[in-house]
Design a protein around this motif. Sequence first.
Motif, PDB file in Angstrom:
ATOM      1  N   TYR A 131       0.735  -1.128  -0.142  1.00 55.32           N
ATOM      2  CA  TYR A 131       0.246  -0.095   0.087  1.00 55.32           C
ATOM      3  C   TYR A 131       0.866   1.231  -0.079  1.00 55.32           C
ATOM      4  O   TYR A 131       0.495   2.519   0.043  1.00 55.32           O
ATOM      5  CB  TYR A 131      -0.856   0.163   1.244  1.00 55.32           C
ATOM      6  CG  TYR A 131      -1.815  -1.052   1.172  1.00 55.32           C
ATOM      7  CD1 TYR A 131      -2.794  -1.234   0.461  1.00 55.32           C
ATOM      8  CD2 TYR A 131      -1.630  -2.135   2.074  1.00 55.32           C
ATOM      9  CE1 TYR A 131      -3.848  -2.266   0.437  1.00 55.32           C
ATOM     10  CE2 TYR A 131      -2.592  -3.342   1.953  1.00 55.32           C
ATOM     11  CZ  TYR A 131      -3.635  -3.320   1.210  1.00 55.32           C
ATOM     12  OH  TYR A 131      -4.292  -4.394   1.109  1.00 55.32           O
ATOM     13  N   GLY A 132       2.284   1.062   0.042  1.00 54.31           N
ATOM     14  CA  GLY A 132       2.988   2.192  -0.044  1.00 54.31           C
ATOM     15  C   GLY A 132       2.907   3.380   1.103  1.00 54.31           C
ATOM     16  O   GLY A 132       3.365   4.439   1.348  1.00 54.31           O
ATOM     17  N   MET A 133       2.393   2.619   2.352  1.00 57.44           N
ATOM     18  CA  MET A 133       2.442   3.349   3.875  1.00 57.44           C
ATOM     19  C   MET A 133       3.705   2.991   4.495  1.00 57.44           C
ATOM     20  O   MET A 133       4.015   1.888   4.721  1.00 57.44           O
ATOM     21  CB  MET A 133       1.197   2.904   4.447  1.00 57.44           C
ATOM     22  CG  MET A 133      -0.039   3.108   3.777  1.00 57.44           C
ATOM     23  SD  MET A 133      -1.526   2.940   4.821  1.00 57.44           S
ATOM     24  CE  MET A 133      -1.542   3.952   6.069  1.00 57.44           C
ATOM     25  N   GLU A 134       4.424   4.148   4.807  1.00 52.42           N
ATOM     26  CA  GLU A 134       5.646   4.230   5.534  1.00 52.42           C
ATOM     27  C   GLU A 134       5.434   4.565   6.940  1.00 52.42           C
ATOM     28  O   GLU A 134       4.650   5.498   7.259  1.00 52.42           O
ATOM     29  CB  GLU A 134       6.636   4.759   4.705  1.00 52.42           C
ATOM     30  CG  GLU A 134       7.050   4.391   3.425  1.00 52.42           C
ATOM     31  CD  GLU A 134       7.612   2.965   3.145  1.00 52.42           C
ATOM     32  OE1 GLU A 134       8.277   2.897   4.364  1.00 52.42           O
ATOM     33  OE2 GLU A 134       7.626   2.596   2.340  1.00 52.42           O
ATOM     34  N   VAL A 135       6.219   4.365   7.982  1.00 55.10           N
ATOM     35  CA  VAL A 135       6.235   4.772   9.310  1.00 55.10           C
ATOM     36  C   VAL A 135       7.106   6.230   9.280  1.00 55.10           C
ATOM     37  O   VAL A 135       8.098   6.226   8.840  1.00 55.10           O
ATOM     38  CB  VAL A 135       6.796   3.780  10.219  1.00 55.10           C
ATOM     39  CG1 VAL A 135       7.177   4.449  11.453  1.00 55.10           C
ATOM     40  CG2 VAL A 135       6.374   2.477  10.382  1.00 55.10           C
ATOM     41  N   GLN A 136       6.227   7.040   9.603  1.00 54.78           N
ATOM     42  CA  GLN A 136       6.991   8.537   9.610  1.00 54.78           C
ATOM     43  C   GLN A 136       7.425   8.926  10.999  1.00 54.78           C
ATOM     44  O   GLN A 136       8.288   9.616  11.324  1.00 54.78           O
ATOM     45  CB  GLN A 136       5.852   9.541   9.159  1.00 54.78           C
ATOM     46  CG  GLN A 136       5.431   9.464   7.844  1.00 54.78           C
ATOM     47  CD  GLN A 136       6.534   9.355   6.865  1.00 54.78           C
ATOM     48  OE1 GLN A 136       7.406  10.313   6.698  1.00 54.78           O
ATOM     49  NE2 GLN A 136       6.662   8.422   5.861  1.00 54.78           N
TER      50      GLN A 136
END
Length: 161
Positions: A131-136
Amino acid sequence: MRDWFESLEPRERLFVSIGAAIIAVALFWGLIWAPLDTGHRELQQRVSTWERSLAELRPLAAMPQPQSGSQTASAAGSAQSPVVIVDSTLRSHGLGQPKRSQPTPNGIRVEFENVAFDKLVVWLGDLSYQYGMEVQAGSLSAATSADPGRVNATLTLERSL
């Protein structure tokens, strides 16, 4: 040499024959058998090391393999809201419901209590890949339970697309 041996008394011939046999056995042991046995043991140790490594890697085989169409998976996931993505992927990874989840302008903030660290890391990898979600931003601390490998986590996830 043969003349010398035949010139010996029968008792002396017996001692020389036994001594020669002992020397032959010692040479065989020292020059042939021991090196082969040592090599065999080292090979057995290497095989057992490889078997242990393979056993440790088997759980990774269950993880989804990268596909050539990863762009399309990210594109399909970009139509869904981060709340829906997090909720569905948490259930599919057996993590249950987080303690708290709060939408942010660019993603979602999720808090976990007493969650398995290994499952959390696999879940984060799948979120990134699919999903292209990264931990910011995030923080992890050891859970107060007696179970090893459990953590409390607060994570802010955003799309990197």
